[in-house]
Enzyme design. Structure first.
Site, mmCIF file in Angstrom:
data_model
loop_
_atom_site.group_PDB
_atom_site.id
_atom_site.type_symbol
_atom_site.label_atom_id
_atom_site.label_comp_id
_atom_site.label_asym_id
_atom_site.label_seq_id
_atom_site.Cartn_x
_atom_site.Cartn_y
_atom_site.Cartn_z
ATOM 1 N N TYR A 142 29.574 29.690 8.543
ATOM 2 C CA TYR A 142 29.592 31.355 9.048
ATOM 3 C C TYR A 142 28.486 31.198 7.815
ATOM 4 C CZ TYR A 142 33.165 31.205 12.207
ATOM 5 O OH TYR A 142 33.994 31.577 13.603
ATOM 6 N N LYS A 191 39.556 19.104 9.279
ATOM 7 C CA LYS A 191 40.495 17.709 10.434
ATOM 8 C C LYS A 191 39.435 16.741 9.532
ATOM 9 C CE LYS A 191 39.326 16.776 14.967
ATOM 10 N NZ LYS A 191 40.753 15.946 15.756
ATOM 11 N N ASP A 223 43.450 20.387 15.883
ATOM 12 C CA ASP A 223 43.411 20.935 17.319
ATOM 13 C C ASP A 223 44.887 20.024 17.351
ATOM 14 O OD1 ASP A 223 43.486 18.003 15.496
ATOM 15 O OD2 ASP A 223 42.075 16.956 17.197
ATOM 16 N N ASP A 247 39.466 31.576 12.280
ATOM 17 C CA ASP A 247 39.545 32.273 12.661
ATOM 18 C C ASP A 247 40.028 32.225 14.383
ATOM 19 O OD1 ASP A 247 37.959 34.738 14.081
ATOM 20 O OD2 ASP A 247 35.660 33.601 13.970
ATOM 21 N N ASP A 251 43.623 34.315 16.580
ATOM 22 C CA ASP A 251 43.132 34.587 17.376
ATOM 23 C C ASP A 251 44.630 33.954 18.568
ATOM 24 O OD1 ASP A 251 41.275 36.570 16.610
ATOM 25 O OD2 ASP A 251 40.256 35.890 18.505
#
Length: 356
Positions: A142, A191, A223, A247, A251
Site C-alpha cells: 500500500y 508468504k 492462504d 486487510d 474482513d
C-alpha cells in the site's frame, strides 16, 4: 479530566454511526467522572466536496493536536473515478496513518454468544472464538512505489512491496506483548515460500521470539490462515501480519462475530491513536438509519482502554453491548427470526439504557 477528541464522521454511514458512539461516550463519562471535548472535521469524500482535497490541512492539524482521533468511514462510488492522488482511501486515510505514526492496527474478533446463529458459519466451528489480529499499517504494497509503463501491447502496472527490519520488529513486539496478556500464543502470517519480504518478516519474528520465552510462536502461510479462520478459528490467539494480508484476513474474520458491523479497531503507534469501525461507508444503506452502530460503539470502548486507560469504563460498554444483544435487539445486518429489529438510533438507545 477532559479528553480532546478529533471527530471525523466522513462519508456514508459514518455520519450516522459516529454520533451514536459519541452519545455513549458522554454517558459513560458522566458515570465515571471524565468528559470529552469533541471537535468535528472533514475527511474523505465530504472533504473533497467542500475543499477539493480528502485530507485538508486543518483536519490533519486537528488530529495531531488531539488526544485521540475518532473516525467513521470514508469513500463511495461518487469519488471512485477521481485520480489516485485525490481518492479518499489513498489520499486521506493512508497519509493520516503515516502522519500520525500509526503503524499497528488492532482488531479484536470474538464470537458474541447471542450472534452465533447470525454468522454464516456453523455454531460448533465459531463458538468460543476470541482472537486478536495485529496488522502492520504503514508498510508493504500500500505504501511502496507505484507506477505504470507503456508497453507495445498495452500497459504494465507495478506496485512495490517493501518492508524493513525495523518495521517488522515494532509490530511483532506489540503482538508478543499483547499475547502475554492473553493466552500467550502468537501466529505470524506470511508468504515466506514465495516473497522475499516475508522471509525477512519470518527471520525477524524468530529472532524477536527469543525475548519472549513465555509466548509460543507459530508461523502460517496466508492462504492457509484464510482457510483455518473458517475451519477452526479457536486455534488462534494473536495473529500478526503485514499490511495487505491483515486487510484481507480481518474482513474475513468479521464473519466470526456475525457481521462486519460488529468489528471495532484501533490504530496505534504514535502519540495520537485513531479508532474506527472496521466496516466501510456502505453507501447502499446510507441515510436510511439501517447501519449497525455497535462496531463504532465498541471502537469507542477501545479508545477508553488504549488511549485513556479507562479500562473499567470500556468493559462496561462492552458488557452493555452484550446485554442488548442477549435481549434480542438487532439491526438489519445481524437480524434473525424472532428477534427485534431496531434502527441505528434505537440500538444506541438500548445500549444507553443498560449503561444507565
Amino acid at each position: 479530566m477532559t479528553y480532546r477528541i478529533a471527530v471525523l464522521p466522513g462519508d456514508g454511514i459514518g455520519v450516522e454511526v459516529v454520533p451514536q458512539a459519541l452519545r455513549v461516550l458522554e454517558k459513560i463519562g458522566q458515570k465515571y467522572g471524565f468528559s470529552f471535548e469533541f471537535t468535528e472535521a472533514l475527511i474523505g469524500g465530504a472533504a473533497i466536496d467542500a475543499t477539493g482535497h480528502p485530507l485538508p490541512a486543518e483536519t490533519l492539524a486537528l488530529c495531531q493536536n488531539s488526544d485521540a482521533v475518532f473516525l467513521g468511514a470514508i469513500g463511495g462510488p461518487k469519488w471512485d473515478s477521481l485520480p489516485v492522488h485525490l481518492r479518499p482511501e489513498g489520499a486521506a486515510l493512508l497519509p493520516l496513518r503515516k502522519h500520525l505514526g500509526l503503524y499497528a492496527n488492532i482488531r479484536p474478533c470474538r464470537t458474541f454468544s447471542a450472534l452465533i446463529d447470525a454468522s454464516t458459519l456453523k455454531r460448533e466451528v465459531i463458538e468460543g472464538t476470541e482472537l486478536l489480529v495485529m496488522r502492520e499499517l504503514t508498510g508493504g504494497l500500500y505504501f511502496g512505489e507505484k507506477k505504470r509503463e507503456t508497453m507495445e501491447n498495452g500497459e504494465r502496472a507495478i506496485d512495490t512491496l517493501v518492508y524493513t527490519t525495523e518495521e517488522v520488529e515494532r509490530i511483532v513486539r506489540l503482538a508478543f506483548e499483547a499475547a502475554r496478556k492473553r493466552r500467550g500464543e502468537v501466529c505470524s502470517v506470511d508468504k515466506a515460500n514465495v516473497l522475499e519480504s516475508s522471509r525477512l518478516w519470518r527471520e525477524t519474528t524468530n529472532r524477536i521470539a527469543a525475548d519472549y520465552p513465555d509466548v509460543t510462536l507459530t508461523h502460517m502461510y496466508v492462504d492457509n490462515c484464510a482457510m483455518q479462520l473458517v475451519r477452526y478459528p479457536k486455534q488462534f490467539d494473536v495473529i500478526v501480519t503485514e499490511n495487505m494480508f491483515g486487510d484481507i484476513l480481518t474482513d474475513q474474520a468479521s464473519m466470526l462475530s456475525g457481521s462486519l458491523g460488529m468489528l471495532p479497531s484501533a490504530s496505534i503507534g504514535g502519540q495520537v491513536a485513531l479508532y474506527e469501525p472496521a466496516h466501510g461507508s456502505a453507501p447502499d444503506i446510507a441515510g436510511q438509519k439501517k447501519a449497525n452502530p455497535l462496531a463504532t460503539i465498541l471502537s469507542a470502548a477501545m479508545m477508553l482502554e488504549y488511549s485513556f486507560n479507562q479500562v473499567e469504563a470500556a468493559r462496561e460498554i462492552e458488557k452493555a453491548v452484550d446485554t442488548v444483544l442477549n435481549k434480542g435487539y438487532r439491526t438489519g445486518d445481524i437480524m434473525e427470526a424472532e428477534k427485534t429489529l431496531v434502527n441505528t438510533e434505537e440500538m444506541t438507545d438500548r445500549v444507553l439504557e443498560e449503561l444507565a
